[in-house]
Write a protein that holds these residues in place. Structure first.
Motif, PDB file in Angstrom:
ATOM      1  N   ILE A   1     -46.811  -9.959 -14.186  1.00  0.00           N
ATOM      2  CA  ILE A   1     -46.507 -10.979 -13.170  1.00  0.00           C
ATOM      3  C   ILE A   1     -45.118 -10.746 -12.577  1.00  0.00           C
ATOM      4  N   ARG A   2     -44.138 -10.467 -13.468  1.00  0.00           N
ATOM      5  CA  ARG A   2     -42.761 -10.287 -12.939  1.00  0.00           C
ATOM      6  C   ARG A   2     -42.696  -9.104 -11.983  1.00  0.00           C
ATOM      7  N   GLU A   3     -43.400  -8.031 -12.340  1.00  0.00           N
ATOM      8  CA  GLU A   3     -43.412  -6.841 -11.479  1.00  0.00           C
ATOM      9  C   GLU A   3     -44.089  -7.163 -10.143  1.00  0.00           C
ATOM     10  N   ASP A   4     -45.156  -7.936 -10.213  1.00  0.00           N
ATOM     11  CA  ASP A   4     -45.895  -8.266  -9.000  1.00  0.00           C
ATOM     12  C   ASP A   4     -45.060  -9.158  -8.064  1.00  0.00           C
ATOM     13  N   ILE A   5     -44.275 -10.078  -8.648  1.00  0.00           N
ATOM     14  CA  ILE A   5     -43.408 -10.933  -7.810  1.00  0.00           C
ATOM     15  C   ILE A   5     -42.440 -10.045  -7.028  1.00  0.00           C
ATOM     16  N   GLU A   6     -41.887  -9.057  -7.719  1.00  0.00           N
ATOM     17  CA  GLU A   6     -40.932  -8.150  -7.074  1.00  0.00           C
ATOM     18  C   GLU A   6     -41.621  -7.352  -5.951  1.00  0.00           C
ATOM     19  N   ASN A   7     -42.835  -6.873  -6.241  1.00  0.00           N
ATOM     20  CA  ASN A   7     -43.576  -6.112  -5.216  1.00  0.00           C
ATOM     21  C   ASN A   7     -43.877  -6.981  -3.999  1.00  0.00           C
ATOM     22  N   LYS A   8     -44.298  -8.203  -4.265  1.00  0.00           N
ATOM     23  CA  LYS A   8     -44.631  -9.103  -3.135  1.00  0.00           C
ATOM     24  C   LYS A   8     -43.391  -9.347  -2.276  1.00  0.00           C
TER      25      LYS A   8
ATOM     26  N   ILE B   1     -39.968 -16.798  -9.528  1.00  0.00           N
ATOM     27  CA  ILE B   1     -39.226 -16.331 -10.719  1.00  0.00           C
ATOM     28  C   ILE B   1     -38.867 -17.529 -11.609  1.00  0.00           C
ATOM     29  N   SER B   2     -38.403 -18.614 -11.002  1.00  0.00           N
ATOM     30  CA  SER B   2     -38.039 -19.796 -11.806  1.00  0.00           C
ATOM     31  C   SER B   2     -39.239 -20.356 -12.536  1.00  0.00           C
TER      32      SER B   2
END
Ligand SMILES: C[S@@+](CC[C@H](N)C(=O)[O-])C[C@H]1O[C@@H](n2cnc3c(N)ncnc32)[C@H](O)[C@@H]1O
Length: 339
Positions: A123-130, A145-146
């Motif tokens: 999920i964290r990686e996907d947030i960064e990609n988005k 992220i929060s």
């Protein structure tokens, strides 16, 4: 699962002292429009006054706290439906379909179960990609992220911080991400992530609230894992507790020169009132819990800026095990600058 700013385990947070602080301000007849909170931690004190229509200046040396302020306290635009949709999609993910990643490599079998850890890392990686693909804007990035930070904290195999993990295998918690509850505020917010001693030289407020750490226990050690996830630079982590290098976020307030650093801070504050939170852990038996600044020091330092009144209340506090204080007093020093 809805998450609010106060739904978080954070050492020294003033959630239960908000009325005490507000009452003391009323007692002193302080009229103000701008409120500075430069050691803001969870941000609950600043949020309380923002909610009352005041303009706030909020700051912490930890980036993971800054991310939360940018999510909850900022006025920037975001699309709530889009964020909720993304979280819903994340919650449908099946660990069996997710590959090993930075988070599962480092934080499974200690703080998290392997299957939860794989999902968190994905999920964290996907947030960064988005964010990099411009599918989400900056505020949405901070909200996601929060929401992730608050949600992973709820299932961590800890007593509430990341100095260490519990002496048992982490259970599978079927990790699901909640959504940060966002309010609309009338006041403006100015959000910073820097050393408070530098920041106070550049801002001018009616009331400056000061709540630094008063002992040797570094917040960077307590919350390294959240800091790591917030930045997502995937640094190497070391030793049993899996902490990354964190020299730049170690606080001078937890070192032997704390008194001089505090004096420098108070000297440079530009405000009509300075309000300082202080508790009497100086009687503690554990050396890391001994206060770096005594009650007398505090009065002497503040007296140089103006007239000081003191308010106190009883309050239960964080206890690492060695420290045994029955009566713990939480104090507020209110200094009317220039009087
Ligand atoms: C006692 S906590 C504040 C709790 C906060 N009032 C709340 O209600 O959550 C102290 C905070 O100061 C931060 N801090 C420590 N040294 C700092 C510095 N030099 N500049 C800015 N923040 C600092 C820590 O990261 C921590 O969040």
């Amino acid at each position: 699962m809805e998450l609010n700013i106060e739904n978080r385990r954070y050492i020294g947070n003033k959630r239960k002292l908000l009325n005490f602080i507000d009452d003391a301000i009323k007692q002193e007849d302080i009229e103000f429009n701008t409120f500075g909170d430069v050691f803001s931690g969870t941000g609950v004190v600043a949020e309380y006054f923002l909610d009352k229509g005041k303009d706030i200046y909020v700051n912490d040396i930890l980036y993971s706290n800054y991310v939360v302020y940018k999510a909850i306290l900022s006025n920037e635009k975001y699309d709530e439906e889009k964020v909720k949709y993304i979280i819903n999609e994340y919650n449908k993910l099946k660990p069996a379909n997710i590959k090993e990643n930075y988070f599962s490599d480092n934080f499974s079998g200690n703080y998290y179960h392997y299957d939860d850890a794989k999902k968190i890392g994905f999920i964290r990686e996907d947030i960064e990609n988005k964010y990099n693909n411009k599918e989400i804007n900056e505020r949405e990035h901070y909200i996601l992220i929060s929401s992730l930070l608050y949600s992973i904290d709820k299932i961590a195999n800890t007593v509430g911080h990341y100095e260490s993990f519990l002496n048992k295998e982490p259970e599978y918690k079927n990790f699901e991400m909640g959504f940060m509850n966002l309010k609309k505020y009338n006041g403006k917010s100015y959000i910073f992530n820097e050393d408070a001693n530098n920041l106070v030289k550049r801002i001018d407020v009616d009331v400056m609230y000061i709540d630094p750490p008063y002992n040797a226990r570094q917040y960077a050690n307590f919350y390294h894992l959240l800091e790591n996830v917030a930045h997502w630079e995937k640094p190497p982590v070391f030793n049993k507790a899996k902490k990354m290098k964190r020299d730049s976020i170690m606080s001078e307030y937890c070192k032997s020169n704390a008194k001089a650093v505090f004096e420098d801070l108070i000297e440079n504050i530009k405000a009509k009132y300075i309000i300082v939170s202080y508790n009497n852990t100086y009687e503690a038996k554990s050396t890391s819990s001994i206060n770096s600044i005594s009650y007398e020091d505090m009065i002497n330092i503040l007296n140089k800026r103006g007239k000081v009144s003191i308010y106190e209340t009883d309050y239960k506090f964080f206890n690492s095990g060695k420290t045994n204080l029955d009566k713990h007093k939480e104090r507020l020093f209110i200094c009317k600058v220039g009087e």
